[in-house]
Design a protein around this motif. Structure first.
Motif, short mmCIF file in Angstrom:
data_model
loop_
_atom_site.label_atom_id
_atom_site.label_comp_id
_atom_site.label_asym_id
_atom_site.label_seq_id
_atom_site.Cartn_x
_atom_site.Cartn_y
_atom_site.Cartn_z
N VAL A 102 40.15 52.01 6.26
CA VAL A 102 40.54 52.31 4.88
C VAL A 102 41.64 53.37 4.80
CG1 VAL A 102 39.68 53.14 2.67
CG2 VAL A 102 38.33 51.56 4.00
N GLU A 103 41.61 54.38 5.63
CA GLU A 103 42.60 55.45 5.52
C GLU A 103 44.03 54.98 5.81
OE1 GLU A 103 42.00 58.27 4.06
OE2 GLU A 103 39.89 57.78 3.91
N PRO A 104 44.27 54.15 6.83
CA PRO A 104 45.63 53.64 7.01
C PRO A 104 46.09 52.79 5.82
CG PRO A 104 44.41 53.36 9.03
CD PRO A 104 43.43 53.80 7.98
N MET A 105 45.15 52.06 5.21
CA MET A 105 45.51 51.28 4.02
C MET A 105 45.96 52.21 2.90
SD MET A 105 43.19 49.07 1.44
CE MET A 105 42.58 50.61 0.81
N ARG A 106 45.22 53.29 2.71
CA ARG A 106 45.59 54.26 1.67
C ARG A 106 46.95 54.87 1.98
NH1 ARG A 106 44.06 60.29 1.30
NH2 ARG A 106 44.68 59.86 3.41
N ASP A 107 47.21 55.19 3.23
CA ASP A 107 48.51 55.75 3.60
C ASP A 107 49.65 54.78 3.31
OD1 ASP A 107 47.14 57.98 4.41
OD2 ASP A 107 47.23 57.48 6.55
N ARG A 108 49.46 53.50 3.62
CA ARG A 108 50.49 52.50 3.33
C ARG A 108 50.72 52.37 1.83
NH1 ARG A 108 48.40 50.26 7.77
NH2 ARG A 108 46.84 48.97 6.79
N LEU A 109 49.65 52.41 1.07
CA LEU A 109 49.77 52.31 -0.38
C LEU A 109 50.54 53.50 -0.95
CD1 LEU A 109 49.06 50.67 -2.87
CD2 LEU A 109 46.86 51.84 -2.94
N VAL A 110 50.23 54.69 -0.47
CA VAL A 110 50.95 55.89 -0.93
C VAL A 110 52.43 55.79 -0.54
CG1 VAL A 110 51.19 58.39 -0.58
CG2 VAL A 110 48.95 57.40 -0.99
N ARG A 111 52.71 55.35 0.69
CA ARG A 111 54.11 55.19 1.12
C ARG A 111 54.86 54.24 0.21
NH1 ARG A 111 52.93 53.51 6.21
NH2 ARG A 111 51.65 55.10 6.77
N ARG A 112 54.23 53.12 -0.14
CA ARG A 112 54.89 52.14 -1.01
C ARG A 112 55.14 52.71 -2.39
NH1 ARG A 112 53.20 46.06 0.07
NH2 ARG A 112 54.78 45.86 -1.53
N LEU A 113 54.16 53.43 -2.92
CA LEU A 113 54.34 54.03 -4.25
C LEU A 113 55.43 55.09 -4.24
CD1 LEU A 113 50.67 54.33 -5.50
CD2 LEU A 113 52.48 52.95 -6.49
N VAL A 114 55.42 55.96 -3.24
CA VAL A 114 56.44 57.01 -3.16
C VAL A 114 57.81 56.39 -2.99
CG1 VAL A 114 57.29 58.93 -1.75
CG2 VAL A 114 54.88 58.80 -2.37
N SER A 115 57.92 55.38 -2.15
CA SER A 115 59.20 54.71 -1.94
C SER A 115 59.72 54.11 -3.24
CB SER A 115 59.05 53.63 -0.88
OG SER A 115 60.22 52.89 -0.75
N GLY A 116 58.84 53.45 -3.98
CA GLY A 116 59.26 52.86 -5.25
C GLY A 116 59.64 53.91 -6.27
N LEU A 117 58.90 55.00 -6.32
CA LEU A 117 59.21 56.06 -7.27
C LEU A 117 60.53 56.74 -6.94
CD1 LEU A 117 55.68 57.61 -7.66
CD2 LEU A 117 56.93 56.26 -9.33
#
Length: 180
Positions: A102-117
């Motif tokens: 679960v933690e790597p999934m959360r990290d990927r999700l945060v990376r995608r959100l930050v990249s989009g923002l």
């Protein structure tokens, strides 16, 4: 106006949330294959009490207490108690494996959100963006909610499925009582 039309096409965050969510989950599960296998193994071991409990209790009653053999009954109860202890220990071992998924999934999700923002902030070229509050909420509450929900569902589904398999695999015959 032409600038606004071009910005969404270059946005790295997909506009189809269901597809993006499925891709994040798929990548989390494919990249965490060994951790998922370890999670399933520990979960299977944690289903041991469900596999043993019915048979051990039936034997304790039928071949122990009903036949006035308290020693044998206590042995069958000890088998059940040992299975329960092993199951509890195995359940505790599932949580680190769950974190590896679960933690790597959360990290990927945060990376995608930050990249989009960041991409949206650059595309706005200094114009105030009203989505800043939404972005902060996404990065704090929503990402954690996704992580917690995914972890909870993985535990529930794996425990339920493997316990059901263990119960189904348990011997169905009941012990026979000797004729009186």
């Amino acid at each position: 106006m032409a600038h606004e039309d071009a910005a969404p096409a270059a946005d790295p965050v997909p506009r189809r949330p269901a597809r993006a969510a499925a891709e994040v989950l798929r990548s989390a599960f494919t990249e965490s294959g060994p951790a998922i296998l370890r999670l399933l193994a520990w979960t299977l071991l944690s289903a041991l009490p469900a596999l043993v409990s019915g048979k051990a209790m039936a034997l304790a009653v039928d071949r122990g207490f009903l036949e006035h053999r308290p020693g044998q009954a206590m042995c069958w109860l000890a088998v059940f108690a040992t299975a329960a202890l092993i199951g509890a220990w195995a359940t505790r071992q599932t949580y680190p494996q769950l974190a590896h998924v679960v933690e790597p999934m959360r990290d990927r999700l945060v990376r995608r959100l930050v990249s989009g923002l960041l991409h949206r902030a650059v595309a706005a070229r200094g114009r105030p963006d009203a989505s800043a509050a939404t972005a902060v909420a996404q990065l704090t509450r929503q990402v954690e909610a996704v992580r917690d929900a995914t972890a909870g569902q993985l535990l529930i589904v794996s425990h339920f499925a493997l316990t059901a398999v263990a119960v189904r695999a348990a011997p169905r015959c009941s012990p026979r009582r000797p004729p009186r």
